[in-house]
Design a protein around this motif. Structure first.
Motif, PDB file in Angstrom:
ATOM      1  N   VAL A  45       0.848  -1.199   0.074  1.00 38.74           N
ATOM      2  CA  VAL A  45      -0.044   0.071   0.145  1.00 38.74           C
ATOM      3  C   VAL A  45       0.936   1.239  -0.215  1.00 38.74           C
ATOM      4  O   VAL A  45       1.773   1.403   1.001  1.00 38.74           O
ATOM      5  CB  VAL A  45      -0.784   0.082   1.280  1.00 38.74           C
ATOM      6  N   VAL A  46       0.713   2.084  -0.877  1.00 40.32           N
ATOM      7  CA  VAL A  46       1.517   3.101  -1.312  1.00 40.32           C
ATOM      8  C   VAL A  46       0.669   4.558  -0.454  1.00 40.32           C
ATOM      9  O   VAL A  46      -0.366   4.688  -1.088  1.00 40.32           O
ATOM     10  CB  VAL A  46       1.987   3.564  -2.682  1.00 40.32           C
ATOM     11  N   VAL A  47       1.245   5.174   0.360  1.00 36.02           N
ATOM     12  CA  VAL A  47       0.607   6.128   0.946  1.00 36.02           C
ATOM     13  C   VAL A  47       1.268   7.560   0.328  1.00 36.02           C
ATOM     14  O   VAL A  47       2.300   7.669   0.454  1.00 36.02           O
ATOM     15  CB  VAL A  47       0.699   6.218   2.446  1.00 36.02           C
ATOM     16  N   PRO A  48       0.259   8.245  -0.432  1.00 31.99           N
ATOM     17  CA  PRO A  48       1.073   9.462  -1.003  1.00 31.99           C
ATOM     18  C   PRO A  48       1.343  10.660   0.075  1.00 31.99           C
ATOM     19  O   PRO A  48       0.816  10.796   1.274  1.00 31.99           O
ATOM     20  CB  PRO A  48      -0.079  10.230  -1.838  1.00 31.99           C
ATOM     21  N   PRO A  49       2.497  11.286  -0.080  1.00 27.61           N
ATOM     22  CA  PRO A  49       2.909  12.363   1.010  1.00 27.61           C
ATOM     23  C   PRO A  49       2.109  13.552   0.992  1.00 27.61           C
ATOM     24  O   PRO A  49       1.078  13.554  -0.067  1.00 27.61           O
ATOM     25  CB  PRO A  49       4.408  12.629   0.234  1.00 27.61           C
ATOM     26  N   PRO A  50       1.944  14.093   2.040  1.00 28.34           N
ATOM     27  CA  PRO A  50       1.054  15.304   2.352  1.00 28.34           C
ATOM     28  C   PRO A  50       1.593  16.336   1.317  1.00 28.34           C
ATOM     29  O   PRO A  50       2.594  16.532   0.934  1.00 28.34           O
ATOM     30  CB  PRO A  50       1.157  15.559   3.651  1.00 28.34           C
ATOM     31  N   PRO A  51       0.432  17.056   0.763  1.00 25.94           N
ATOM     32  CA  PRO A  51       0.705  18.083  -0.256  1.00 25.94           C
ATOM     33  C   PRO A  51       1.723  19.332   0.612  1.00 25.94           C
ATOM     34  O   PRO A  51       1.474  19.395   1.683  1.00 25.94           O
ATOM     35  CB  PRO A  51      -0.765  18.604  -0.382  1.00 25.94           C
ATOM     36  N   PRO A  52       2.409  19.881  -0.018  1.00 29.87           N
ATOM     37  CA  PRO A  52       3.195  20.892   0.487  1.00 29.87           C
ATOM     38  C   PRO A  52       2.355  21.963   0.978  1.00 29.87           C
ATOM     39  O   PRO A  52       1.545  22.468   0.280  1.00 29.87           O
ATOM     40  CB  PRO A  52       4.004  21.500  -0.762  1.00 29.87           C
ATOM     41  N   LYS A  53       2.674  22.612   2.099  1.00 29.82           N
ATOM     42  CA  LYS A  53       2.079  23.785   2.516  1.00 29.82           C
ATOM     43  C   LYS A  53       2.150  25.078   1.903  1.00 29.82           C
ATOM     44  O   LYS A  53       3.369  25.454   1.202  1.00 29.82           O
ATOM     45  CB  LYS A  53       2.652  24.116   4.025  1.00 29.82           C
ATOM     46  N   PRO A  54       1.088  25.796   1.520  1.00 30.37           N
ATOM     47  CA  PRO A  54       1.274  26.858   0.700  1.00 30.37           C
ATOM     48  C   PRO A  54       2.223  27.791   1.519  1.00 30.37           C
ATOM     49  O   PRO A  54       2.429  27.952   2.606  1.00 30.37           O
ATOM     50  CB  PRO A  54       0.151  27.470   0.705  1.00 30.37           C
ATOM     51  N   VAL A  55       2.985  28.750   0.401  1.00 33.35           N
ATOM     52  CA  VAL A  55       3.825  29.898   1.108  1.00 33.35           C
ATOM     53  C   VAL A  55       2.893  31.020   1.551  1.00 33.35           C
ATOM     54  O   VAL A  55       2.135  31.625   1.152  1.00 33.35           O
ATOM     55  CB  VAL A  55       5.049  30.350  -0.036  1.00 33.35           C
ATOM     56  N   VAL A  56       3.159  31.186   2.943  1.00 29.05           N
ATOM     57  CA  VAL A  56       2.205  32.194   3.707  1.00 29.05           C
ATOM     58  C   VAL A  56       2.996  33.648   3.689  1.00 29.05           C
ATOM     59  O   VAL A  56       4.239  33.855   4.177  1.00 29.05           O
ATOM     60  CB  VAL A  56       1.958  32.070   5.208  1.00 29.05           C
ATOM     61  N   PRO A  57       2.629  34.731   2.833  1.00 31.66           N
ATOM     62  CA  PRO A  57       3.192  36.079   2.735  1.00 31.66           C
ATOM     63  C   PRO A  57       3.025  36.717   4.070  1.00 31.66           C
ATOM     64  O   PRO A  57       1.977  36.392   4.423  1.00 31.66           O
ATOM     65  CB  PRO A  57       2.388  36.715   1.674  1.00 31.66           C
ATOM     66  N   ALA A  58       3.990  37.032   4.377  1.00 29.85           N
ATOM     67  CA  ALA A  58       4.044  37.867   5.975  1.00 29.85           C
ATOM     68  C   ALA A  58       3.303  39.304   5.843  1.00 29.85           C
ATOM     69  O   ALA A  58       3.202  39.765   4.584  1.00 29.85           O
ATOM     70  CB  ALA A  58       5.523  38.207   6.461  1.00 29.85           C
ATOM     71  N   GLY A  59       2.806  39.837   6.658  1.00 29.43           N
ATOM     72  CA  GLY A  59       2.115  40.871   6.874  1.00 29.43           C
ATOM     73  C   GLY A  59       0.673  41.130   6.606  1.00 29.43           C
ATOM     74  O   GLY A  59       0.028  40.041   6.675  1.00 29.43           O
ATOM     75  N   ASP A  60       0.214  42.209   6.379  1.00 26.27           N
ATOM     76  CA  ASP A  60      -1.251  42.421   6.203  1.00 26.27           C
ATOM     77  C   ASP A  60      -1.897  42.888   4.860  1.00 26.27           C
ATOM     78  O   ASP A  60      -1.098  43.467   4.223  1.00 26.27           O
ATOM     79  CB  ASP A  60      -1.807  43.611   7.236  1.00 26.27           C
ATOM     80  N   LEU A  61      -2.913  42.570   4.304  1.00 20.13           N
ATOM     81  CA  LEU A  61      -3.303  42.981   3.064  1.00 20.13           C
ATOM     82  C   LEU A  61      -4.531  43.838   3.246  1.00 20.13           C
ATOM     83  O   LEU A  61      -5.451  43.595   3.739  1.00 20.13           O
ATOM     84  CB  LEU A  61      -4.016  41.736   2.335  1.00 20.13           C
TER      85      LEU A  61
END
Length: 310
Positions: free
Chosen positions: A29-45
């Motif tokens: 049974v092949v368990v796929p790796p978790p998706p990469p976490k999105p890059v979180v831009p710092a600061g406020d929009l």
């Protein structure tokens, strides 16, 4: 009888592996790796938010001072320093909001009180105050705070249409280009805005602004932005130059202004003759009576992708 006696033997052999035929191996049974976490831009929009029908209001104090720049201009008949100070309330309504977030706004000025330097001047200021209460201001405002398509209607004597436009444009922030940066910004960051602002008819021409902004601080969801800049342009052969500075308080959670202070000096010169216009505006948001405020929206998540530049 012989056949019946042998049958159980064949049944038993059927359940045994034949020599040379190994049992198949289980498929792993092949368990796929978790998706990469999105890059979180710092600061406020920073983005203005709103809905059609939403109302707002604020308490305003505004000083408008106009004076000649040189002795020749001062000596001209009728060319004298003029200073007027008004306190008032402004009320505005978002009549529509486009899919891209552009707000269509109409505003009016109420409870206007002007101050004159003499009884005669006070009489003139009172008449102008009454006329200001009859004007209607309309404009468009982008999510990044740029006010365009300013129109001031209903100016009647003794109110000069040009003076009415200065009042409306100064109170509602027209002609300064984008206010907010394109992407997420951290406290302490700077950004620069360069804008070409057409001068409306009948004067015509163009004014070029270059303004530096600084994200000063954040108290809860309320951010403070300071700015300082300069302008240069041309109108009907006259040379224009000026300066602007001020401070803005913006609620990141509700997507609305809480307060603004803007001080602007504009100079116009032609053939050695000119004038200086000084405008100082303080605006503070006040609660709208008789309405239930919309639930506060959460501040834009830091990981959210910014919308396209307006």
């Amino acid at each position: 009888m012989t056949t019946l006696a042998i049958w159980p033997v064949f049944v038993g052999l059927a359940g045994m592996a034949l020599p040379g035929c190994p049992m198949p191996k289980p498929v792993p049974v092949v368990v796929p790796p978790p998706p990469p976490k999105p890059v979180v831009p710092a600061g406020d929009l920073f983005r203005l938010q709103g809905r059609a029908g939403q109302k707002g209001q604020g308490k305003v104090s505004i000083l408008i001072e106009n004076e000649p720049l040189n002795v020749v201009a001062k000596a001209r008949k009728g060319s004298v320093r003029l200073m007027r100070v008004f306190t008032l309330n402004e009320e505005h309504t978002l009549t529509a909001v486009d899919p891209d977030g552009t707000q269509h706004v109409v505003g009016r000025l109420v409870e206007i009180e002007g101050k004159g330097d003499s009884p005669r001047e006070q009489k003139d200021v009172d008449a102008v105050s009454r006329a200001l209460a009859e004007i209607k201001v309309s404009f468009e405002r982008s999510p990044r705070g740029e006010v365009t398509k300013l129109a001031v209607e209903g100016a009647q004597k003794p109110l000069d249409p040009g003076f009415a436009r200065i009042m409306g444009g100064s109170i509602y922030g027209a002609g300064r280009g984008y206010l907010f940066p394109e992407r997420n910004t951290e406290v302490g960051n700077d950004w620069k805005v360069r804008t070409e602002v057409p001068i409306p008819q009948p004067s015509g021409g163009q004014n070029n602004l270059e303004i530096d902004y600084h994200y000063e601080k954040k108290d809860g969801s309320v951010a403070t932005i300071s700015f300082k800049g300069k302008s240069q342009g041309e109108s009907q052969g006259a040379q224009l130059q000026g300066t602007t500075q001020g401070e803005v308080h913006f609620d990141l959670a509700t997507g609305d202004f809480m307060g603004q202070m803007v001080d602007t000096i504009s100079e116009r010169s032609e053939s050695g003759v000119g004038s200086r216009l000084h405008v100082h505006v303080d605006w503070q948001a006040t609660p709208v009576q008789g309405t239930v405020p919309a639930p506060a929206q959460a501040a834009p998540p830091q990981g959210a992708a910014p919308p396209p530049a307006q």
